[in-house]
Design a protein around this motif. Structure first.
Motif, PDB file in Angstrom:
ATOM      1  N   HIS A  13      12.088  17.461 -54.851  1.00  0.00           N
ATOM      2  CA  HIS A  13      11.234  18.656 -54.709  1.00  0.00           C
ATOM      3  C   HIS A  13       9.928  18.282 -54.006  1.00  0.00           C
ATOM      4  O   HIS A  13       9.466  19.003 -53.115  1.00  0.00           O
ATOM      5  CB  HIS A  13      10.906  19.244 -56.091  1.00  0.00           C
ATOM      6  N   ARG A  14       9.347  17.167 -54.430  1.00  0.00           N
ATOM      7  CA  ARG A  14       8.059  16.748 -53.869  1.00  0.00           C
ATOM      8  C   ARG A  14       8.169  16.471 -52.376  1.00  0.00           C
ATOM      9  O   ARG A  14       7.288  16.836 -51.594  1.00  0.00           O
ATOM     10  CB  ARG A  14       7.562  15.509 -54.610  1.00  0.00           C
ATOM     11  N   ALA A  15       9.254  15.823 -51.959  1.00  0.00           N
ATOM     12  CA  ALA A  15       9.444  15.542 -50.539  1.00  0.00           C
ATOM     13  C   ALA A  15       9.521  16.843 -49.732  1.00  0.00           C
ATOM     14  O   ALA A  15       8.980  16.927 -48.628  1.00  0.00           O
ATOM     15  CB  ALA A  15      10.704  14.719 -50.328  1.00  0.00           C
ATOM     16  N   GLY A  16      10.164  17.849 -50.293  1.00  0.00           N
ATOM     17  CA  GLY A  16      10.225  19.142 -49.620  1.00  0.00           C
ATOM     18  C   GLY A  16       8.843  19.742 -49.426  1.00  0.00           C
ATOM     19  O   GLY A  16       8.512  20.262 -48.345  1.00  0.00           O
ATOM     20  N   GLU A  17       8.023  19.650 -50.474  1.00  0.00           N
ATOM     21  CA  GLU A  17       6.653  20.172 -50.370  1.00  0.00           C
ATOM     22  C   GLU A  17       5.856  19.422 -49.302  1.00  0.00           C
ATOM     23  O   GLU A  17       5.129  20.035 -48.505  1.00  0.00           O
ATOM     24  CB  GLU A  17       5.947  20.026 -51.724  1.00  0.00           C
ATOM     25  N   LEU A  18       6.003  18.099 -49.292  1.00  0.00           N
ATOM     26  CA  LEU A  18       5.255  17.288 -48.326  1.00  0.00           C
ATOM     27  C   LEU A  18       5.698  17.577 -46.898  1.00  0.00           C
ATOM     28  O   LEU A  18       4.869  17.659 -45.985  1.00  0.00           O
ATOM     29  CB  LEU A  18       5.438  15.802 -48.649  1.00  0.00           C
ATOM     30  N   LEU A  19       6.995  17.730 -46.691  1.00  0.00           N
ATOM     31  CA  LEU A  19       7.505  18.025 -45.351  1.00  0.00           C
ATOM     32  C   LEU A  19       7.001  19.374 -44.859  1.00  0.00           C
ATOM     33  O   LEU A  19       6.582  19.517 -43.706  1.00  0.00           O
ATOM     34  CB  LEU A  19       9.031  18.001 -45.350  1.00  0.00           C
ATOM     35  N   ARG A  20       7.051  20.366 -45.729  1.00  0.00           N
ATOM     36  CA  ARG A  20       6.551  21.690 -45.327  1.00  0.00           C
ATOM     37  C   ARG A  20       5.059  21.636 -45.020  1.00  0.00           C
ATOM     38  O   ARG A  20       4.575  22.362 -44.145  1.00  0.00           O
ATOM     39  CB  ARG A  20       6.873  22.725 -46.412  1.00  0.00           C
ATOM     40  N   GLY A  21       4.351  20.766 -45.706  1.00  0.00           N
ATOM     41  CA  GLY A  21       2.922  20.625 -45.465  1.00  0.00           C
ATOM     42  C   GLY A  21       2.596  20.043 -44.102  1.00  0.00           C
ATOM     43  O   GLY A  21       1.464  20.204 -43.619  1.00  0.00           O
ATOM     44  N   LEU A  22       3.559  19.373 -43.470  1.00  0.00           N
ATOM     45  CA  LEU A  22       3.330  18.806 -42.146  1.00  0.00           C
ATOM     46  C   LEU A  22       3.416  19.857 -41.037  1.00  0.00           C
ATOM     47  O   LEU A  22       3.053  19.581 -39.893  1.00  0.00           O
ATOM     48  CB  LEU A  22       4.343  17.688 -41.864  1.00  0.00           C
ATOM     49  N   GLY A  23       3.902  21.039 -41.365  1.00  0.00           N
ATOM     50  CA  GLY A  23       3.962  22.104 -40.366  1.00  0.00           C
ATOM     51  C   GLY A  23       4.867  21.785 -39.195  1.00  0.00           C
ATOM     52  O   GLY A  23       4.532  22.073 -38.037  1.00  0.00           O
ATOM     53  N   LEU A  24       6.006  21.204 -39.462  1.00  0.00           N
ATOM     54  CA  LEU A  24       6.945  20.870 -38.398  1.00  0.00           C
ATOM     55  C   LEU A  24       7.527  22.137 -37.768  1.00  0.00           C
ATOM     56  O   LEU A  24       7.640  23.174 -38.435  1.00  0.00           O
ATOM     57  CB  LEU A  24       8.082  20.005 -38.948  1.00  0.00           C
ATOM     58  N   PRO A  25       7.910  22.069 -36.493  1.00  0.00           N
ATOM     59  CA  PRO A  25       8.496  23.240 -35.822  1.00  0.00           C
ATOM     60  C   PRO A  25       9.928  23.472 -36.298  1.00  0.00           C
ATOM     61  O   PRO A  25      10.907  23.101 -35.644  1.00  0.00           O
ATOM     62  CB  PRO A  25       8.436  22.880 -34.333  1.00  0.00           C
ATOM     63  N   ALA A  26      10.065  24.056 -37.477  1.00  0.00           N
ATOM     64  CA  ALA A  26      11.371  24.309 -38.077  1.00  0.00           C
ATOM     65  C   ALA A  26      11.351  25.662 -38.758  1.00  0.00           C
ATOM     66  O   ALA A  26      10.303  26.123 -39.242  1.00  0.00           O
ATOM     67  CB  ALA A  26      11.730  23.213 -39.076  1.00  0.00           C
ATOM     68  N   ASP A  27      12.503  26.303 -38.813  1.00  0.00           N
ATOM     69  CA  ASP A  27      12.612  27.612 -39.462  1.00  0.00           C
ATOM     70  C   ASP A  27      12.757  27.486 -40.970  1.00  0.00           C
ATOM     71  O   ASP A  27      12.397  28.407 -41.707  1.00  0.00           O
ATOM     72  CB  ASP A  27      13.819  28.365 -38.887  1.00  0.00           C
ATOM     73  N   LEU A  28      13.281  26.349 -41.421  1.00  0.00           N
ATOM     74  CA  LEU A  28      13.478  26.152 -42.861  1.00  0.00           C
ATOM     75  C   LEU A  28      13.502  24.668 -43.164  1.00  0.00           C
ATOM     76  O   LEU A  28      14.090  23.885 -42.406  1.00  0.00           O
ATOM     77  CB  LEU A  28      14.807  26.788 -43.308  1.00  0.00           C
ATOM     78  N   VAL A  29      12.867  24.280 -44.266  1.00  0.00           N
ATOM     79  CA  VAL A  29      12.946  22.917 -44.798  1.00  0.00           C
ATOM     80  C   VAL A  29      13.497  23.021 -46.215  1.00  0.00           C
ATOM     81  O   VAL A  29      12.958  23.771 -47.041  1.00  0.00           O
ATOM     82  CB  VAL A  29      11.569  22.228 -44.824  1.00  0.00           C
ATOM     83  N   ALA A  30      14.585  22.292 -46.502  1.00  0.00           N
ATOM     84  CA  ALA A  30      15.199  22.352 -47.823  1.00  0.00           C
ATOM     85  C   ALA A  30      15.655  20.967 -48.238  1.00  0.00           C
ATOM     86  O   ALA A  30      16.028  20.147 -47.396  1.00  0.00           O
ATOM     87  CB  ALA A  30      16.383  23.316 -47.820  1.00  0.00           C
ATOM     88  N   THR A  31      15.641  20.723 -49.549  1.00  0.00           N
ATOM     89  CA  THR A  31      16.089  19.429 -50.056  1.00  0.00           C
ATOM     90  C   THR A  31      17.189  19.619 -51.096  1.00  0.00           C
ATOM     91  O   THR A  31      17.347  20.692 -51.675  1.00  0.00           O
ATOM     92  CB  THR A  31      14.935  18.647 -50.700  1.00  0.00           C
ATOM     93  N   SER A  32      17.913  18.546 -51.332  1.00  0.00           N
ATOM     94  CA  SER A  32      19.000  18.596 -52.302  1.00  0.00           C
ATOM     95  C   SER A  32      18.489  18.944 -53.703  1.00  0.00           C
ATOM     96  O   SER A  32      19.154  19.675 -54.440  1.00  0.00           O
ATOM     97  CB  SER A  32      19.743  17.255 -52.319  1.00  0.00           C
ATOM     98  N   ALA A  33      17.319  18.441 -54.053  1.00  0.00           N
ATOM     99  CA  ALA A  33      16.773  18.743 -55.380  1.00  0.00           C
ATOM    100  C   ALA A  33      16.482  20.234 -55.516  1.00  0.00           C
ATOM    101  O   ALA A  33      16.711  20.825 -56.573  1.00  0.00           O
ATOM    102  CB  ALA A  33      15.505  17.936 -55.621  1.00  0.00           C
ATOM    103  N   GLU A  34      15.992  20.838 -54.462  1.00  0.00           N
ATOM    104  CA  GLU A  34      15.697  22.275 -54.481  1.00  0.00           C
ATOM    105  C   GLU A  34      16.971  23.105 -54.557  1.00  0.00           C
ATOM    106  O   GLU A  34      16.987  24.169 -55.174  1.00  0.00           O
ATOM    107  CB  GLU A  34      14.884  22.642 -53.246  1.00  0.00           C
ATOM    108  N   TRP A  35      18.034  22.611 -53.944  1.00  0.00           N
ATOM    109  CA  TRP A  35      19.307  23.330 -53.963  1.00  0.00           C
ATOM    110  C   TRP A  35      20.136  23.029 -55.201  1.00  0.00           C
ATOM    111  O   TRP A  35      21.072  23.752 -55.524  1.00  0.00           O
ATOM    112  CB  TRP A  35      20.123  22.980 -52.721  1.00  0.00           C
ATOM    113  N   GLY A  36      19.846  21.910 -55.866  1.00  0.00           N
ATOM    114  CA  GLY A  36      20.634  21.535 -57.030  1.00  0.00           C
ATOM    115  C   GLY A  36      21.984  20.952 -56.678  1.00  0.00           C
ATOM    116  O   GLY A  36      22.885  20.907 -57.532  1.00  0.00           O
TER     117      GLY A  36
END
Length: 232
Positions: free
Chosen positions: A114-137
């Motif tokens: 979950h934390r990695a997902g938050e950090l990646l989104r915080g970088l503002g990368l040119p992507a439509d969606l950022v998701a991680t396995s922990a967030e998806w379960g």
């Protein structure tokens, strides 16, 4: 072979050793466990050669280690995950921006916390969606993970490319799910298995860098110059 007239509508990228270098992650584990950093590197290499999960390297040092519990303990002690611009491979931001400029959807999805997902989104990368396995379960290489990839891509599997470095966690299960596949020669798994016959057979594209994604998005081969098209 990939039909050169088929344009891709969504490109989905793995995260670890595709977008993000794992140097910091393994160094921090070495420090936390109190072993030299080169020891961790060597054990990750051994796990790679055996085609084992990289987490097995940590379990060699601490048999029975519960990774989720260890992550929580590190976070509580102020040694949690960290991710900034220096952790990205140099081609990431420009390559993703170029793909989106073509009108292609970009999704980032990998086996992270979950934390990695938050950090990646915080970088503002040119992507439509950022998701991680922990967030998806659900995590790779589970078919359920790639079912979620297809769901969030919003495009037909044959017009969706999954890009990753690890054959067993990225390439093979993505292909089994009906997605197009691009194997990236980057990181220990990407280099070690790059020319394995089963990888050559399963990859629609074999690339050395993310800049080649623009050619893939437009329906081109995207392969490294001088190499035949693979897979398909």
């Amino acid at each position: 072979m990939v039909d050169p007239l088929t344009t891709m509508e969504t490109i989905v990228c793995d995260i670890g050793e595709t977008l993000v270098r794992d140097d910091r992650q393994w160094a921090s584990w070495a420090d936390w466990l109190g072993v030299p950093r080169h020891t961790i590197s060597a054990l990750v290499g051994a796990a790679t050669v055996r085609n084992h999960d990289a987490g097995d390297a940590l379990r060699l040092l601490r048999p029975g280690l519960d990774l989720d519990e260890a992550y929580r303990a590190r976070e509580a002690a102020g040694h949690g995950e960290h991710l900034d611009e220096s952790d990205l491979y140099p081609d990431v931001r420009s390559a993703l921006a170029d793909v989106r400029a073509l009108g292609v959807r970009v999704v980032l999805a990998g086996n992270q916390t979950h934390r990695a997902g938050e950090l990646l989104r915080g970088l503002g990368l040119p992507a439509d969606l950022v998701a991680t396995s922990a967030e998806w379960g659900v995590a790779k290489p589970s078919p359920q993970f790639f079912a979620r990839v297809i769901e969030v891509a919003g495009t037909a599997p044959e017009r969706t490319v999954y890009v990753g470095d690890h054959p067993a966690y990225d390439l093979f299960p993505a292909r089994a799910a009906g997605l197009r596949t691009a194997h990236l020669r980057r990181g220990p798994w990407g280099y070690l298995w790059a020319d394995a016959p089963e990888v050559v057979a399963a990859a629609d594209w074999r690339i050395d860098g993310l800049a080649q994604l623009t050619a893939i998005a437009g329906g081109g081969t995207g392969n490294t110059p001088g190499e035949p098209d693979a897979g398909g």
